[in-house]
Design an enzyme around this catalytic site. Structure first.
Site, mmCIF file in Angstrom:
data_model
loop_
_atom_site.group_PDB
_atom_site.id
_atom_site.type_symbol
_atom_site.label_atom_id
_atom_site.label_comp_id
_atom_site.label_asym_id
_atom_site.label_seq_id
_atom_site.Cartn_x
_atom_site.Cartn_y
_atom_site.Cartn_z
ATOM 1 N N CYS A 30 26.401 31.718 11.753
ATOM 2 C CA CYS A 30 27.482 32.419 12.459
ATOM 3 C C CYS A 30 28.716 32.620 11.596
ATOM 4 O O CYS A 30 29.662 33.298 12.006
ATOM 5 C CB CYS A 30 27.834 31.665 13.742
ATOM 6 S SG CYS A 30 26.611 31.923 15.054
ATOM 7 N N LYS A 33 29.728 36.296 10.913
ATOM 8 C CA LYS A 33 30.371 37.171 11.893
ATOM 9 C C LYS A 33 31.579 37.880 11.301
ATOM 10 O O LYS A 33 32.303 37.322 10.465
ATOM 11 C CB LYS A 33 30.825 36.349 13.115
ATOM 12 C CG LYS A 33 29.727 35.992 14.082
ATOM 13 C CD LYS A 33 30.283 35.198 15.241
ATOM 14 C CE LYS A 33 30.171 35.954 16.533
ATOM 15 N NZ LYS A 33 30.535 35.130 17.697
#
Length: 362
Positions: A30, A33
């Protein structure tokens, strides 16, 4: 790092070195992102499209998934998540990516029912068996969640990318948005922080075997408590902590409800050793980008340890659920977490009347 798995296949980039899956990508998990400030700029003119009355949750509060009412008893949850490798073991990469994608359904209070695989791989550089191990890892997590991978899409890509489209069902009365926290609520966090820090150490080949074990265990634990939490009247808002870090997702709760969120930093659970690792410089680039995107809306208490800022904005791949619930429901919420193996779940703060911002106390 000698006992931490890599890829047992020839390395086309360097025949004399082990094949490292993470070497094919510019970021991982993540932490890939788009930074929150940049994302807001991209999406600022994206409104004005068709919004049917059945669409219960869309993009308006940056919630975890879309929710579409089917009838009085059922609503469809739809979400997707995918990213580049956070670890070198292809099977574990597949498990982590799938766990992370399914989490958004739990964060809306729903039960997952089906997934579609998203597979983008440098097919001329990665052996077929390595790609197969990634897909197998995702399949095993879906099996643990009780859902099939019913299809998907594949492309030849410069960087390896894997993830899922996931669909779930929820009673419309039990949908838990990230925008309905109430003044007086307490905040409960389901998993400890520090995944981004561990991944930064792994990338620099400085992560211990114990640290790697923590990384895998934390990122492959399904956020199944969301199903039970959704049925509790005292639970008002729910989200999961992922790429924007605890601070970013707590700010989403605050902005959605028009309240001030306060985090009591000493009560926030951390993975073993990560505070010391931050002090030694193991911080992801995404942590700094996150803070640049929302730091002006955060008030840090005097005397707060210097590592707190980096850990607050640390991107969490497959992070824990963040619950806003009535104070009298906190013990029951913790009991749900404990009953499903989330031993470090803790009350970490509260929601109060005030401007939509985040305060962090020492």
């Amino acid at each position: 790092m000698t006992d931490i798995p890599t890829v047992s296949a020839p390395n086309p980039l360097n025949p004399l070195a082990p094949l490292r899956l993470t070497s094919f990508s510019h970021g991982g998990g993540c932490g890939c992102k788009i930074a929150p400030g940049v994302l807001s700029e991209i999406l600022k003119n994206s409104g004005g499209g068709l919004i049917p009355p059945e669409l219960m949750v869309g993009i308006e509060t940056a919630d975890d998934a879309a929710v579409y009412r089917l009838n009085d008893r059922q609503a469809l949850i739809a979400t997707t998540d995918f990213f580049m490798p956070i670890v070198d073991d292809p099977y574990e990469f597949g498990r982590i990516a799938a766990t992370n994608a399914i989490s958004d359904v739990y964060a809306m209070g729903g039960k997952p029912i089906m997934a579609l695989a998203l597979v983008a791989m440098p097919v001329n550089q990665l052996p077929v068996e390595v790609i197969g191990d990634i897909v197998r890892g995702g399949q095993d997590v879906c099996r643990a969640a009780g859902i099939p991978i019913a299809g998907g899409h594949t492309i030849d890509s410069v960087e390896p990318i894997y993830g899922l489209v996931v669909m779930g069902l929820v009673d419309p009365a039990h949908v838990k948005r990230n925008a309905e926290a109430r003044a007086g609520d307490v905040l409960v966090l389901g998993k400890p922080l520090g995944v981004g820090v561990l991944s930064a150490a792994l990338k620099k080949e400085k992560l211990s075997v114990a640290g790697y074990r923590q990384l895998i265990e934390n990122t492959t634990r399904l956020n199944t408590p969301g199903i039970a939490l959704a049925t509790m009247p005292g639970v008002h808002a729910l989200t999961d902590v992922t790429g924007f870090g605890l601070a970013g997702h707590a700010l989403e709760l605050a902005r959605g409800a028009g309240l001030t969120a306060t985090i009591d930093w000493p009560r926030v659970p951390l993975l073993d050793g990560v505070a010391a690792m931050v002090a030694d410089g193991f911080v992801t680039g995404a942590s700094g980008r996150n803070w640049a995107g929302y730091g002006e809306d955060i008030e840090l208490a005097d005397g707060l340890h210097a590592t707190a800022q980096a850990l607050l904005s640390d991107p969490q791949t497959s992070g824990g659920l963040l619950v806003s619930c009535a104070a009298e429901s906190a013990d029951a919420v913790l009991q749900v977490f404990r009953g499903e193996g989330f031993a470090q779940a803790a009350v970490i703060g509260r929601m109060e009347q005030g401007p939509a911002r985040l305060r962090v106390s020492a």
